[in-house]
Design a protein around this motif. Structure first.
Motif, PDB file in Angstrom:
ATOM      1  N   ALA A 261     -52.138 152.681  22.610  1.00  0.00           N
ATOM      2  CA  ALA A 261     -52.764 151.431  22.171  1.00  0.00           C
ATOM      3  C   ALA A 261     -52.836 151.373  20.647  1.00  0.00           C
ATOM      4  N   GLU A 262     -53.187 152.489  20.017  1.00  0.00           N
ATOM      5  CA  GLU A 262     -53.268 152.522  18.557  1.00  0.00           C
ATOM      6  C   GLU A 262     -51.893 152.323  17.928  1.00  0.00           C
ATOM      7  N   GLU A 263     -50.868 152.947  18.524  1.00  0.00           N
ATOM      8  CA  GLU A 263     -49.520 152.778  17.979  1.00  0.00           C
ATOM      9  C   GLU A 263     -49.062 151.339  18.140  1.00  0.00           C
ATOM     10  N   SER A 264     -49.364 150.719  19.276  1.00  0.00           N
ATOM     11  CA  SER A 264     -48.985 149.330  19.499  1.00  0.00           C
ATOM     12  C   SER A 264     -49.668 148.419  18.488  1.00  0.00           C
TER      13      SER A 264
ATOM     14  N   VAL B 298     -49.777 159.749  22.413  1.00  0.00           N
ATOM     15  CA  VAL B 298     -50.163 160.198  23.758  1.00  0.00           C
ATOM     16  C   VAL B 298     -50.740 159.018  24.528  1.00  0.00           C
ATOM     17  N   PRO B 299     -50.733 159.082  25.877  1.00  0.00           N
ATOM     18  CA  PRO B 299     -51.397 158.030  26.661  1.00  0.00           C
ATOM     19  C   PRO B 299     -52.875 157.945  26.286  1.00  0.00           C
ATOM     20  N   ASP B 300     -53.452 156.774  26.448  1.00  0.00           N
ATOM     21  CA  ASP B 300     -54.839 156.566  26.042  1.00  0.00           C
ATOM     22  C   ASP B 300     -55.792 157.573  26.680  1.00  0.00           C
ATOM     23  N   ASP B 301     -55.526 157.928  27.951  1.00  0.00           N
ATOM     24  CA  ASP B 301     -56.448 158.836  28.645  1.00  0.00           C
ATOM     25  C   ASP B 301     -56.195 160.312  28.321  1.00  0.00           C
ATOM     26  N   GLN B 302     -55.206 160.575  27.448  1.00  0.00           N
ATOM     27  CA  GLN B 302     -54.879 161.955  27.101  1.00  0.00           C
ATOM     28  C   GLN B 302     -55.365 162.348  25.700  1.00  0.00           C
TER      29      GLN B 302
ATOM     30  N   ARG C 188     -50.681 149.269  15.513  1.00  0.00           N
ATOM     31  CA  ARG C 188     -50.072 149.502  14.204  1.00  0.00           C
ATOM     32  C   ARG C 188     -48.723 148.806  14.087  1.00  0.00           C
ATOM     33  N   ARG C 189     -47.916 148.868  15.154  1.00  0.00           N
ATOM     34  CA  ARG C 189     -46.624 148.187  15.148  1.00  0.00           C
ATOM     35  C   ARG C 189     -46.804 146.681  14.951  1.00  0.00           C
ATOM     36  N   GLN C 190     -47.809 146.129  15.615  1.00  0.00           N
ATOM     37  CA  GLN C 190     -48.070 144.703  15.469  1.00  0.00           C
ATOM     38  C   GLN C 190     -48.484 144.364  14.044  1.00  0.00           C
ATOM     39  N   LYS C 191     -49.301 145.236  13.454  1.00  0.00           N
ATOM     40  CA  LYS C 191     -49.734 145.022  12.072  1.00  0.00           C
ATOM     41  C   LYS C 191     -48.532 145.071  11.123  1.00  0.00           C
ATOM     42  N   GLU C 192     -47.643 146.036  11.349  1.00  0.00           N
ATOM     43  CA  GLU C 192     -46.453 146.157  10.508  1.00  0.00           C
ATOM     44  C   GLU C 192     -45.554 144.937  10.667  1.00  0.00           C
ATOM     45  N   PHE C 193     -45.456 144.423  11.900  1.00  0.00           N
ATOM     46  CA  PHE C 193     -44.646 143.238  12.159  1.00  0.00           C
ATOM     47  C   PHE C 193     -45.185 142.046  11.371  1.00  0.00           C
TER      48      PHE C 193
END
Length: 275
Positions: free
Chosen positions: A83-86, A50-54, A88-93
């Protein structure tokens, strides 16, 4: 309004039902906006972005919204912000990059190139069509061949190490006769005192892939022997059935009927979903 009146003013939510689990869960989380969903059907778990503000709206006061949506749909729901998903994706990368660097003995640039091209594992890289590796910017046929040869050599070393561990655990060679059983599986089985075909035949599918249950309103997951191996419930069930056939506990016709039953359910589910 008529229902509210019958319930003496009790507030209710009306949620459109859908046979598609993702759509139903998105409906259940309204009015929160959902950006993306990722389903794990084997464990009945869904990840909702969800969006950060949601986030607060989706979770609700004291987690009430997401808890009710989970109870209604029968799925465990994990909610992440964009932001959390981004993150996590960076961590996985980074993790994939480092894994390629270590396994293939390449520098960071090459590791990042492989990760950014969507390769998720050394296994995938080793056996993909050579043309897909050659297509990476800066690679040519010789580079691609060298990368894939290193990947295969690495996998061969890991296989040899796992087989040695399998022997140390006393897991019988005969388990290789069961279609679908791999050396990593044999190691996991040995670590859980499953060392023969008879031991495997006596296992339940839950023993292999784990299970979830509700305790005091919370979902608790118990891991199975194959935790971390990405083995589906259907695959695990087929392995157990083949072991039982091998032991003579059931006959081949039972195995065929079981497989046909799974195919029928898959086809029926697919037709309904597309409708």
């Amino acid at each position: 309004q008529a229902v509210v009146n019958e319930l003496q003013g009790e507030k209710i939510d009306i949620i459109p039902w859908s046979i598609d689990a993702a759509t139903f869960i998105v409906n259940a989380l309204q009015p929160a906006e959902v950006v993306k969903v990722v389903l794990d059907e084997d464990s009945s778990r869904i990840e909702v972005v969800v969006p950060d503000d949601q986030l607060s709206l989706a979770i609700g006061r004291r987690g009430q919204n997401v808890r009710l949506a989970s109870q209604l749909t029968g799925w465990d729901i994990d909610i992440l912000t964009e932001a959390e998903e981004s993150e996590r994706r960076q961590k996985e990368f980074v993790e994939r990059t480092q894994a390629f660097m270590q396994a293939l003995d390449v520098d960071e640039v090459v590791g990042q190139l492989l990760a950014s091209e969507g390769f998720r594992s050394v296994e995938e890289l080793a056996f993909v069509d050579a043309g897909e590796v050659e297509a990476i910017e800066g690679f040519d046929a010789d580079t691609a061949a060298e990368i894939q040869n290193r990947a295969r050599d690495y996998l061969a070393r890991i296989e040899a190490e796992l087989d040695e561990r399998r022997k140390e655990l006393g897991v019988a060679d005969e388990l290789r006769e069961i279609e679908g059983v791999t050396t990593p599986m044999m190691v996991k089985l040995g670590e859980n005192e499953v060392k023969t075909i008879e031991d495997l035949a006596g296992c339940a599918t839950d023993d292999l892939v784990g299970w979830t249950e509700k305790k005091n309103g919370e979902t608790v997951r118990t891991p199975g022997y194959f935790e971390g191996l990405e083995v589906s419930r259907d695959e695990a069930e087929s392995i157990v059935m083949r072991a039982r056939v091998k032991m003579g506990w059931v006959d081949e016709a039972d195995l065929v009927a079981h497989a046909e039953g799974e195919d029928g359910e898959a086809e029926e589910g697919g037709d309904t979903h597309s409708a």
